[in-house]
Design an enzyme around this catalytic site. Sequence first.
Site, PDB file in Angstrom:
ATOM      1  N   ILE A 123       0.819  -1.217   0.000  1.00 15.87           N
ATOM      2  CA  ILE A 123       0.000   0.000   0.000  1.00 15.87           C
ATOM      3  C   ILE A 123       0.851   1.266   0.000  1.00 15.87           C
ATOM      4  O   ILE A 123       0.410   2.326  -0.417  1.00 15.87           O
ATOM      5  CB  ILE A 123      -0.987  -0.017   1.203  1.00 15.87           C
ATOM      6  CG1 ILE A 123      -2.102   1.018   1.016  1.00 15.87           C
ATOM      7  CG2 ILE A 123      -0.256   0.198   2.525  1.00 15.87           C
ATOM      8  CD1 ILE A 123      -3.238   0.878   1.994  1.00 15.87           C
ATOM      9  N   CYS A 179       2.915 -11.692   5.545  1.00 16.95           N
ATOM     10  CA  CYS A 179       4.141 -11.757   6.348  1.00 16.95           C
ATOM     11  C   CYS A 179       4.330 -10.496   7.185  1.00 16.95           C
ATOM     12  O   CYS A 179       4.363  -9.398   6.643  1.00 16.95           O
ATOM     13  CB  CYS A 179       5.347 -11.954   5.452  1.00 16.95           C
ATOM     14  SG  CYS A 179       5.219 -13.451   4.469  1.00 16.95           S
ATOM     15  N   ASP A 182       1.165  -5.313   9.753  1.00 18.26           N
ATOM     16  CA  ASP A 182       1.076  -4.262  10.757  1.00 18.26           C
ATOM     17  C   ASP A 182       0.218  -4.776  11.915  1.00 18.26           C
ATOM     18  O   ASP A 182      -0.936  -5.142  11.724  1.00 18.26           O
ATOM     19  CB  ASP A 182       0.417  -3.031  10.110  1.00 18.26           C
ATOM     20  CG  ASP A 182       0.496  -1.793  10.996  1.00 18.26           C
ATOM     21  OD1 ASP A 182       0.625  -1.970  12.225  1.00 18.26           O
ATOM     22  OD2 ASP A 182       0.433  -0.676  10.458  1.00 18.26           O
ATOM     23  N   GLU A 265      11.587  -8.321   7.563  1.00 18.43           N
ATOM     24  CA  GLU A 265      11.200  -8.332   8.969  1.00 18.43           C
ATOM     25  C   GLU A 265      11.714  -9.596   9.648  1.00 18.43           C
ATOM     26  O   GLU A 265      12.128  -9.561  10.798  1.00 18.43           O
ATOM     27  CB  GLU A 265       9.684  -8.248   9.098  1.00 18.43           C
ATOM     28  CG  GLU A 265       9.080  -6.935   8.644  1.00 18.43           C
ATOM     29  CD  GLU A 265       9.474  -5.766   9.537  1.00 18.43           C
ATOM     30  OE1 GLU A 265       9.285  -5.875  10.745  1.00 18.43           O
ATOM     31  OE2 GLU A 265       9.972  -4.769   9.003  1.00 18.43           O
TER      32      GLU A 265
END
EC number: 2.1.1.33
Lengths: 292, 487
Positions: A123, A179, A182, A265
């Site tokens: 996004i 994955c 948020d 991450e």
Amino acid sequence: MPGEPAKRQKREAYKKGLEEDEAALPKKKFYRQRAHANPFSDHSLVYPKSPADMDWAGLYPAHAVKKHETKASHDLSLSEEESRALKAITKNVEIADIGCGFGGLLFALAPRFPDTLILGMEIRISVTEYVSDKIRALRSQHATSAAQDYQNIAVLRANTMKFLPNFFTRSQLHSIFLCFPDPHFKQRKHKARIVSYTLASEYAYVLRPGGIVYTITDVRDLHEWMVGHFEKHASFLRVASEEYDGEGESDVRERVRIMRTETEEGKKVERNKGEKFVALFRRVEDPPWPED
Amino acid sequence: MTLPYQCLAACSRSTGDGDEWALFGAAGSELVVQSSTGIASVWPAEESQAKNREEAQEPAEKRVKLSPAVEQKPNFTTLKVSHDKKHLIGTTAEDKCIRVFEIEAGWRLKQISERCMARRPCSIDLTSNDSTILCADKFGDVYSLPLIPPPEDELNVMPESEKAQKKFLPSASLSTVHSGRNRKVLEEQLKQAEKGRPQPKDAPKFKHDLLLGHVSMLTDIVSATVGSRSYIITVDRDEHIRVSRGLPQAHIIEGFCHGHEEFVNRLCLTQSGRLISGGGDAHLYVWDWLSYRLLEKLPIQAAVLDYFQKHPELELPVPEKEGNFKVAVSGIWNVPFGNSTEEILVACEGVPALFSFIPGSSPSLSQTLPLSGNALSVAFIGARTAVVSVDHMHKAGSTTQIRDDQGVSRIQCFSIAQDGQWARDDTLTEPLAWFSHDAGEGEHADGRAAGTDDDTARAGFSKKVRTILYGVGNLRKRPEAEAEIAT
């Protein structure tokens, strides 16, 4: 904010320089962006009216049905059918990485599953640009190789919570990756989470029976939330950990291994010695209609 | 001054003496009823209004939160008569409430339940057997509620002690990856946990089940039955028309009718089962929705523009340039008189006319019905009559300017004539005179009569009326709404 114009100038200058060198890999520091986006707001998003109107040929030019030099598919003089024909590709995207971030998973999956088209969806504009620039560079670096490396991955900016069915038809995908989404820690933001009972219906719609949703997070609460919502949904069954952990060779194991280690991450959590929670959910066949 | 009827509903019953009908109109927070037999009533009745005010003094949590000073009376947004014609269901905006009324003998309304949802209901429908209300809300979720609340609803309240015992544990820990800001939030949460957690917002305590959801504001919901299969069709502000299975499999999405490029606001099923959708686009779309196929587009914007051009005396909304002119469809009604042709009536926000379309014919626009004020709602009575509520406060063609002429009727009637065309029907003017002119108190009750000279009060009143009547245009997306900041 003071300093903002200087930063923007630097970024613009950098990106201009990048355009001149097709094969140069982009640097993340010029693409950093705030980690959160509000999925409810009307971003000025570009999305197709329907999956048939999606310009897939623009994303996967090596797989286009009709090779064309210019971006003729945007030509307004074309009829809907002609324009759709120019946008078509020879096979469908089957793996979606929703919230792909800087694309670590995409770049790791690309060479392992060369015959599958994989789409990253993100996004945040800047982050999407980074992935797109990196794909362009990698394609250019491998242009001479016969295998057409990295022609099977692409990225686009999208709010999948709103527009997933605009991109994919029913049962089109066999895998969806979520994955390190948020976590939206605050309770009143929970509706903004990428997993919910109601969104699971949309994931079930685009997944074929037998297809799998892969989730990973370092936040235990979010993990439990995702498990809770998918388990409550009658279209999904949780995949037993024996199927993806431990010894043996299978596509599912391979994908879970990549998901654990190759995402940005994932690496960060590794460095911080944090925990990683993995959960997989298989889409089951729809039951017969009640009265049939 | 009385308020316009923002929604209408009607209901016919066969009795020994022939057919009887009743007309229900929502004017602000009041429901007005008039029947063909001359029975007339208003809900809430005078004495119960007084009682309500007393009750409001009690610490009903919701009320206290909503209205610190003056009690605000919630305004109706939708009205729906059950298939068996025994119940009227209404939703009210400010208190997010679904109210079920029993239609008693003599067409009296008796409220049997009021259930306040967590989010404002945007549209409701009933399943074909009338057992269940489907409620689509502003946050994109659809809930099912039994039409008649089961008796155990009161017992479902969680004991207070249990709530308190749940100790708060923050979801994040210091080892989780997060930004500086998140870390601050975590610190806050830990601090808060020591003090004791603030009570989460009360969830409704009556039976209601989440069926499905969009990540977008829902605008309309339709329950459809084809053979033995039932479906739920939902539409949202992001152009989606979603077809899901009906209960108990509402979690399964069957497909989407793709094609709209602007928000969709209204759905309408025709007799033959075709689906018609309309909203911010220049056309209404006609769908073979079981195969998600677009059959036809009906040119509503062209019809409205043509009407304005033929009536230069009307206050034109904006159309300096034809390209800038945009319609917002506020209502689509299937004409239920069992003719061989399928016909719909269409209303657009701020347009003083109704447009009759016959899908499949050429041209599809069959007639334009001029009105004395902006079209608000339509209900059908008898075997050939449409009752239309019009805005008698604002100038025809304007959603902002107050009109100068007084005493304009709130209702106009049209009947299908011998030639199959709609014609003004003045035979109902006399029987409906009370409904049309006097019924409902408007703002007198609050001591803010329209005759007041206080300009600010008047402006506030007119703004309030505007929010009740005209919200569809606000669904359009604004191009500058990009809310992202790159850092």
